[in-house]
Enzyme design. Structure first.
Site, PDB file in Angstrom:
ATOM      1  N   GLU A 147      47.790  55.026  41.280  1.00  0.00           N
ATOM      2  CA  GLU A 147      49.075  55.671  41.002  1.00  0.00           C
ATOM      3  C   GLU A 147      49.185  57.056  41.653  1.00  0.00           C
ATOM      4  OE1 GLU A 147      51.555  54.335  39.630  1.00  0.00           O
ATOM      5  OE2 GLU A 147      50.775  52.631  38.502  1.00  0.00           O
ATOM      6  N   ARG A 197      62.690  46.206  39.828  1.00  0.00           N
ATOM      7  CA  ARG A 197      62.283  46.219  41.233  1.00  0.00           C
ATOM      8  C   ARG A 197      62.200  44.794  41.775  1.00  0.00           C
ATOM      9  NH1 ARG A 197      56.808  49.587  40.436  1.00  0.00           N
ATOM     10  NH2 ARG A 197      56.554  47.793  39.035  1.00  0.00           N
ATOM     11  N   ARG A 241      58.659  46.001  45.043  1.00  0.00           N
ATOM     12  CA  ARG A 241      57.258  46.061  44.613  1.00  0.00           C
ATOM     13  C   ARG A 241      56.513  44.935  45.308  1.00  0.00           C
ATOM     14  NH1 ARG A 241      52.532  45.955  43.198  1.00  0.00           N
ATOM     15  NH2 ARG A 241      51.689  46.797  41.251  1.00  0.00           N
TER      16      ARG A 241
END
Length: 244
Positions: A143, A185, A135
């Site tokens: 999104e 992440r 990320r």
């Protein structure tokens, strides 16, 4: 024997047809960008207008004209190609080119190839231990793959921008103060190999995402500054917002 001869002879037109079909498909792919790429690594975008880079240090960026693209390429090269890091930073600053390519000592960081782009601010890298989701720190794009949200406005454009920026590329990975987020992440800044393009910042600079300022991070002021510039210039999603 005769049937064999007829069958063999009957295949010739089919072979010619298949050969022609393959040639047409190959040619269509090769000329999908209006005649291929020129010496700068880009082409004129006949549908949207302007000039777009597909290769080189400005890969993924678009300009109003080929001359503007050539000027930007020359500016980037002059600012970042020669001299000490201090000298490059000073020249780049005067020319308006982001100088943060040396900020994290990215040249010393491990480099990994990009396996895929998941969305506008998340990628998957190939490492010795397997695939790792990363990320990008300080960036928030609309999104496109959230399980509980619909595709958001300008999300597809942001994802496509990052795909064009990193397709077939490798990146140096510089980790943040916190190594992993709540979803497992890896959190990092990415610098493209070999030109050192600061990927996180480039998304903000080109207007494909917002600076994520909810939590403090190393380059917060820098990202916020480039976000304001992108907004004032009407770049990317900022331009769309102004015209909605």
């Amino acid at each position: 024997m005769n049937r064999t001869c007829r069958a063999t002879g009957g295949d010739k037109p089919m072979k010619k047809f298949l050969t022609l079909t393959i040639w047409v498909l190959t040619a269509s792919s090769a000329f999908a960008h209006g005649g291929g790429l020129d010496g700068q690594g880009g082409h004129h975008n006949r549908k949207a207008g302007g000039y777009h880079f597909h290769r080189g240090p400005l890969k993924g960026q678009s300009f109003s004209t080929k001359k503007a693209a050539a000027d930007a390429l020359a500016k980037f090269g002059a600012a970042t190609s020669t001299g000490t890091p201090e000298a490059r930073t000073a020249r780049a600053s005067k020319m308006g080119v982001p100088t943060e390519v040396d900020a994290d000592n990215w040249q010393d960081a491990e480099a990994y190839s990009v396996s895929r782009v998941i969305d506008g601010d998340t990628v998957e890298l190939k490492t010795a231990s397997g695939l790792v989701k990363v990320r990008l720190i300080g960036v928030d794009t609309p999104e496109t793959v959230h399980p509980q949200k619909p595709v958001e406005y300008y999300g597809r454009e942001a994802s496509l921008f990052l795909k064009n920026l990193l397709r077939g590329e490798s990146v140096h990975v510089v980790y943040g103060q916190e190594r992993v987020d709540q979803y497992g992440r890896t959190l990092a800044y990415l610098y493209r190999v070999p030109d050192g393009l600061f990927v996180n910042l480039e998304i903000i600079r080109q207007g494909y995402g917002h600076a994520y300022l909810r939590f403090p991070f190393r380059h917060m002021d820098l990202f916020n500054s480039y976000q304001q510039r992108a907004r004032q210039a009407g770049k990317g999603l900022w331009g769309e917002v102004h015209h909605r």
